[in-house]
Motif scaffolding. Structure first.
Motif, PDB file in Angstrom:
ATOM      1  N   LYS A 228       0.829  -1.222   0.000  1.00 41.79           N
ATOM      2  CA  LYS A 228       0.000   0.000   0.000  1.00 41.79           C
ATOM      3  C   LYS A 228       0.853   1.257   0.000  1.00 41.79           C
ATOM      4  N   LYS A 241       3.787  -1.150  -6.890  1.00 43.69           N
ATOM      5  CA  LYS A 241       2.662  -1.083  -7.829  1.00 43.69           C
ATOM      6  C   LYS A 241       3.083  -0.272  -9.046  1.00 43.69           C
ATOM      7  N   THR A 256      -5.253   2.071 -14.209  1.00 42.74           N
ATOM      8  CA  THR A 256      -5.244   0.685 -13.755  1.00 42.74           C
ATOM      9  C   THR A 256      -3.880   0.390 -13.152  1.00 42.74           C
ATOM     10  N   ALA A 258      -1.323  -2.326 -10.998  1.00 43.71           N
ATOM     11  CA  ALA A 258      -1.080  -3.753 -10.742  1.00 43.71           C
ATOM     12  C   ALA A 258       0.098  -3.873  -9.787  1.00 43.71           C
ATOM     13  N   THR A 259       0.044  -4.885  -8.948  1.00 45.85           N
ATOM     14  CA  THR A 259       1.162  -5.154  -8.046  1.00 45.85           C
ATOM     15  C   THR A 259       2.338  -5.697  -8.850  1.00 45.85           C
ATOM     16  N   SER A 270      -3.732  -8.956 -10.150  1.00 45.66           N
ATOM     17  CA  SER A 270      -3.726  -8.009  -9.022  1.00 45.66           C
ATOM     18  C   SER A 270      -4.229  -6.626  -9.419  1.00 45.66           C
ATOM     19  N   GLU A 271      -4.757  -6.508 -10.640  1.00 47.79           N
ATOM     20  CA  GLU A 271      -5.156  -5.188 -11.157  1.00 47.79           C
ATOM     21  C   GLU A 271      -6.245  -4.542 -10.305  1.00 47.79           C
ATOM     22  N   GLU A 272      -6.175  -3.233 -10.195  1.00 49.15           N
ATOM     23  CA  GLU A 272      -7.203  -2.442  -9.522  1.00 49.15           C
ATOM     24  C   GLU A 272      -7.330  -1.100 -10.237  1.00 49.15           C
ATOM     25  N   HIS A 273      -8.486  -0.469 -10.103  1.00 47.54           N
ATOM     26  CA  HIS A 273      -8.746   0.805 -10.774  1.00 47.54           C
ATOM     27  C   HIS A 273      -8.811   1.937  -9.750  1.00 47.54           C
ATOM     28  N   ILE A 274      -8.206   3.053 -10.093  1.00 50.81           N
ATOM     29  CA  ILE A 274      -8.264   4.252  -9.258  1.00 50.81           C
ATOM     30  C   ILE A 274      -8.833   5.385 -10.096  1.00 50.81           C
TER      31      ILE A 274
END
Length: 406
Positions: A228, A241, A256, A258-259, A270-274
């Motif tokens: 984090k 990330k 997008t 990803a770690t 591990s993708e996430e959107h911000i």
């Protein structure tokens, strides 16, 4: 015909112009921007003694002092060619042609882009552009953004944006590829961050960074670095990330993430959107030296100085008769170092113009530059001293080769 023409109205060019004028020379300064100051204009940070360095105020003082000394400015004027003939330099612009025996190139630096999928969307900009929008034009680049690229420049500008009320969701890395190279490798980025750890508001971070000086601790630090991120000024610095895409229909809507592992490789799944409304890309700076190349000045690649550097000595003289360099064209450093180099260049020009009694002042100016460099609050490259020694060694080798009989 004027005594000196200076290309670039940043801290180096302005200080050189003042120094020349104080020694009785008539000086012309040319800059393509509409306001004098160069990159100095966007700078705003708190120094270690608690005082604030305001680039706009500093550049205004220098500009007014130069004007009062009789320096003539040609702003909003681009130089498209320079050439030397019979010991005289000719400087071509779209508006006018200038002639001089002494030409100083103080053209500064430019930003290196980091290509990221989606970077052509409206709302994506260089981190330097966001700095100018915020600090100079007083326009927010957006309400909430992400900075791609963790380095000295992006860390400093993130703090400035936050001071202006702009939310920075995080500083994070670009996806590693052949172009991003070290900028996408957590260990190399962590190493560079240790040189700005003194800027962190947290005593814990400042204290902890002292234990990260050997390779074993750096390697361990990368593996144990929180996914984090670690917060500086309340902004997460995420070294584990990477942004793999900037997305949006007609403008930036988000990124997008990803770690990545310790080697910078993406961990898929591990993708996430911000959600953000702007994105800054920070690829660092490189010397803006095209005009020196046009003139035929020898160059050397010195990674510790930020790229290809025109050959020069401590007096800021190039091998080309009557041509001098100062500021970030000689290597990426802060505005105070650039200004000090500008003073040295101005004194060298005055000396070469026939002004007597300047040798001691030139030596003192060179020493002052070293002192300012050693106590610089921000260093863009950790091995700057090694880089300076390399270019001086190249200068000695070049001069030796010219002295040898053919």
């Amino acid at each position: 015909m004027v005594n000196a023409v200076i290309i670039g109205a940043g801290p180096a060019g302005l200080t050189a112009a003042i120094t020349c004028a104080e020694n009785g020379l008539d000086v012309v300064v040319i800059d393509e921007y509409m306001i004098a100051g160069g990159r100095l204009l966007g700078q705003l940070y708190e120094e270690s003694n608690g005082s604030w360095w305001n680039g706009i105020e500093e550049s205004t003082k220098l500009y007014k002092k130069a004007v009062n000394l009789g320096v003539k400015f040609h702003l909003n004027t681009a130089v498209n060619n320079i050439e030397q003939s019979n010991g005289r330099w000719t400087v071509y612009t779209e508006k006018q042609i200038f002639y001089t025996n002494h030409l100083l190139l103080a053209t500064g630096a430019a930003e290196s882009p980091l290509p990221v999928p989606g970077w052509t969307l409206p709302g994506v900009m260089s981190v330097g552009a966001a700095q100018v929008m915020t600090n100079v034009q007083r326009v927010k680049p957006g309400e909430r953004g992400v900075i791609i690229g963790v380095n000295v420049l992006s860390a400093a500008i993130a703090m400035e944006l936050q001071l202006a009320g702009v939310e920075i969701a995080c500083l994070t890395l670009p996806k590693m590829n052949r172009i991003t190279k070290g900028a996408g490798k957590p260990r190399e980025v962590l190493d560079s961050l240790l040189h700005v750890s003194h800027m962190a508001p947290s005593r814990f971070i400042r204290f902890g960074s002292k234990f990260m000086k050997n390779d074993l601790m750096k390697k361990l630090g990368v593996h144990l670095y929180p996914k984090k991120g670690v917060k500086m000024w309340g902004i997460p610095i995420q070294l584990r990330k990477a942004v793999i895409e900037i997305y949006g229909e007609n403008e930036v809507e988000g990124v997008t993430l990803a770690t990545i592992n310790a080697e910078g490789e993406v961990i898929y799944g591990s993708e996430e959107h911000i959600q953000v409304d702007f994105v800054c890309i920070a690829g660092g700076l490189y010397p803006l030296a095209e005009l020196a190349a046009v003139a035929g000045c020898p160059f050397y690649l010195v990674e510790e100085l930020g790229g290809y550097i025109p050959l020069h000595n401590e007096r800021m003289e190039s091998p080309l008769e009557g041509m001098y360099v100062a500021g970030n064209i000689t290597g990426i450093e802060g505005a105070k170092v650039a200004a000090s180099q500008g003073e040295t260049a101005g004194l060298s020009i005055a000396h070469r113009s026939g002004i007597k009694g300047l040798d001691a002042k030139i030596k003192d100016s060179i020493k002052m530059t070293e002192q300012i460099r050693n106590r610089a609050y921000i260093q863009f490259h950790p091995q700057i001293e090694r880089g300076r020694k390399k270019i001086l060694q190249q200068w000695e080798a070049y001069q030796s080769s010219k002295r040898k009989p053919s």
